[in-house]
Design a protein around this motif. Structure first.
Motif, PDB file in Angstrom:
ATOM      1  N   ALA A  34       0.828  -1.208   0.000  1.00 46.05           N
ATOM      2  CA  ALA A  34       0.000   0.000   0.000  1.00 46.05           C
ATOM      3  C   ALA A  34       0.862   1.258   0.000  1.00 46.05           C
ATOM      4  O   ALA A  34       0.630   2.192  -0.782  1.00 46.05           O
ATOM      5  CB  ALA A  34      -0.933  -0.014   1.215  1.00 46.05           C
ATOM      6  N   VAL A  35       1.865   1.308   0.872  1.00 49.02           N
ATOM      7  CA  VAL A  35       2.700   2.498   0.991  1.00 49.02           C
ATOM      8  C   VAL A  35       3.540   2.718  -0.262  1.00 49.02           C
ATOM      9  O   VAL A  35       3.548   3.808  -0.854  1.00 49.02           O
ATOM     10  CB  VAL A  35       3.605   2.398   2.233  1.00 49.02           C
ATOM     11  N   HIS A  36       4.267   1.687  -0.675  1.00 49.47           N
ATOM     12  CA  HIS A  36       5.257   1.870  -1.741  1.00 49.47           C
ATOM     13  C   HIS A  36       4.670   1.596  -3.129  1.00 49.47           C
ATOM     14  O   HIS A  36       4.950   2.350  -4.070  1.00 49.47           O
ATOM     15  CB  HIS A  36       6.458   0.968  -1.479  1.00 49.47           C
ATOM     16  N   GLY A  37       3.884   0.522  -3.266  1.00 50.66           N
ATOM     17  CA  GLY A  37       3.310   0.220  -4.568  1.00 50.66           C
ATOM     18  C   GLY A  37       2.245   1.225  -4.983  1.00 50.66           C
ATOM     19  O   GLY A  37       2.342   1.870  -6.032  1.00 50.66           O
ATOM     20  N   VAL A  38       1.226   1.385  -4.137  1.00 53.32           N
ATOM     21  CA  VAL A  38       0.107   2.276  -4.480  1.00 53.32           C
ATOM     22  C   VAL A  38       0.541   3.743  -4.459  1.00 53.32           C
ATOM     23  O   VAL A  38       0.318   4.488  -5.429  1.00 53.32           O
ATOM     24  CB  VAL A  38      -1.071   2.046  -3.519  1.00 53.32           C
TER      25      VAL A  38
END
Length: 439
Positions: A324-328
């Motif tokens: 969630a933090v890095h990909g999205v």
């Protein structure tokens, strides 16, 4: 000794880059604390060891292969072909600083990509296979994506993609690699019920996680301003400001949104909201206004709260929220440049061209990272195996993989009824002990 202006400038830039490299490398302590705090105590030492592997075998891999693939002489805009072991001519880079200073800064970025994945695979991945993945990430996956975007001859650089410090090249690559990893690995035992409902496997130390987040936040002042590669550019001050404002906006919205949605502010979402803001602004930190950075950070702070339950619905079990933090939010940040960049952004009269280039570049590096990571984990799974057994997972990876607990004062490690602590190894009675403790 007399110094001319050019030599003095090069010296200042070298010191600046080395200082920023140290800050970025210190972010590994942040990753270690954040990830250890977000997971259960019985696995916390194991995750720290995985981060150490990024900093050891990962750095050696980047020295031997990765840097050459990323910044060597270009082949068709796809990868470099010279400079292995930092040997040879690097004049094509046009550096004003020594190549060793540049390498040190870039190596710190490489291990950060691997450490994004380490948190997502926590609590059930074998230690030795993780070493294999860390090598592949630092030698191939990240360097190829980085060459496309940051090498002057990379095909995305030629198209005009803007990714100042790596929302796409670092964070989206790491985030979508993490998604591939957890899909192959499968969820932790007990995380999901047969009806699809989610069981909370609580963090064992939120203070440790918060400390890790603060270390990462401070490290970002090397990550973003350091990417200018000069201490003489006055824009580094603005870069630091946009970095900080996005982090503050992300943490604010992570807090307020969870208060609105759940009735209570969720500390984990405050922490990840700050990180989401930092990740999202990294691509545009040098190109957007302070107000633009606040908007980018605020949107990322909401996106991360929405993304965590979304991936749970897919049964993509990510104990620390790395996807969630890095990909999205890394993906959002790359796209946000096409909207908020003061030179060429949609809101500044630049039309859709830059946004289209950003979208193409994001899609390319994300597909590359996801595909190669999935293949790597799949091959590891079919050969040496990627996951510990259910009994080993129950006992905890600290004892199974390393033979010692992270906390010697745990009730489980002290024994029962005043008896000496059991010598666990792989202890078949651990479930019985846990049951007795629970009652």
């Amino acid at each position: 000794m007399e110094l001319d202006v050019q030599t003095l400038a090069a010296g200042i830039d070298t010191v600046w880059v080395l200082l920023c490299a140290a800050l970025v490398f210190f972010m590994e302590a942040g990753f270690a604390f954040l990830e250890a705090g977000f997971i259960r105590a019985k696995n916390s030492l194991n995750i720290v060891m995985k981060v150490f592997m990024d900093c050891t075998v990962g750095i050696l891999s980047y020295w031997a292969i990765g840097f050459a693939v990323m910044y060597g002489l270009d082949k068709a805009g796809l990868f470099g072909t010279s400079g292995f072991f930092i040997q040879g001519d690097f004049s094509h880079l046009g550096l004003r600083i020594p190549v060793y200073a540049f390498w040190l800064f870039q190596a710190a970025f490489a291990v950060a990509v691997a450490s994004i994945v380490s948190g997502a695979v926590a609590e059930r991945m074998k230690f030795a296979p993780y070493i294999i993945y860390s090598i592949v990430t630092c030698a191939i996956i990240y360097p190829v994506a980085g060459h496309w975007i940051w090498s002057a001859d990379g095909w995305l650089a030629q198209l005009g993609m803007k990714d100042f410090a790596g929302s796409a090249a670092v964070h989206a690559v790491g985030g979508w690699s993490a998604l591939a990893a957890v899909l192959v690995l499968g969820p932790r035992t007990g995380k999901y019920n047969p009806d699809g409902s989610v069981n909370v496997l609580p963090a064992h130390n939120m203070h440790l996680a918060a400390l890790g987040a603060f270390i990462l936040w401070v490290g970002w002042f090397g990550f973003n301003p350091g990417s200018a590669l000069t201490g003489l550019d006055s824009n580094i001050a603005r870069i630091a400001v946009t970095t900080n404002l996005a982090a503050a906006a992300g943490g604010t919205m992570g807090t307020l949104y969870t208060m609105f949605k759940y009735g209570k502010p969720d500390p984990s979402m405050t922490i990840n909201g700050v990180l989401a803001g930092l990740v999202a602004v990294t691509a545009g930190t040098a190109f957007v206004s302070p107000a633009g950075a606040v908007v980018i950070g605020a949107v990322a702070g909401v996106l991360v709260v929405l993304a965590v339950p979304f991936f749970d619905k897919l049964k993509a079990d990510d104990p620390v929220g790395a996807i969630a933090v890095h990909g999205v939010c890394g993906s959002f940040g790359a796209l946000a440049v096409g909207i908020f960049a003061e030179d060429g952004g949609l809101l500044y009269g630049g039309g859709f061209h830059l946004l289209e280039v950003q979208a193409l570049g994001l899609l390319a590096v994300s597909a590359w990272a996801f595909g190669v990571s999935y293949l790597t984990f799949y091959l590891i799974k079919k050969t040496v195996g990627v996951r510990v057994s259910a009994d080993e997972e129950l006992e905890g990876l600290d004892l199974v993989e390393h033979g010692i607990p992270a906390y010697s004062g745990n009730a489980l490690n002290q024994g029962l009824d005043g008896l000496p602590a059991p010598d666990f190894g792989v202890c078949p009675a651990v479930g019985e002990i846990k049951q007795k403790l629970a009652t």
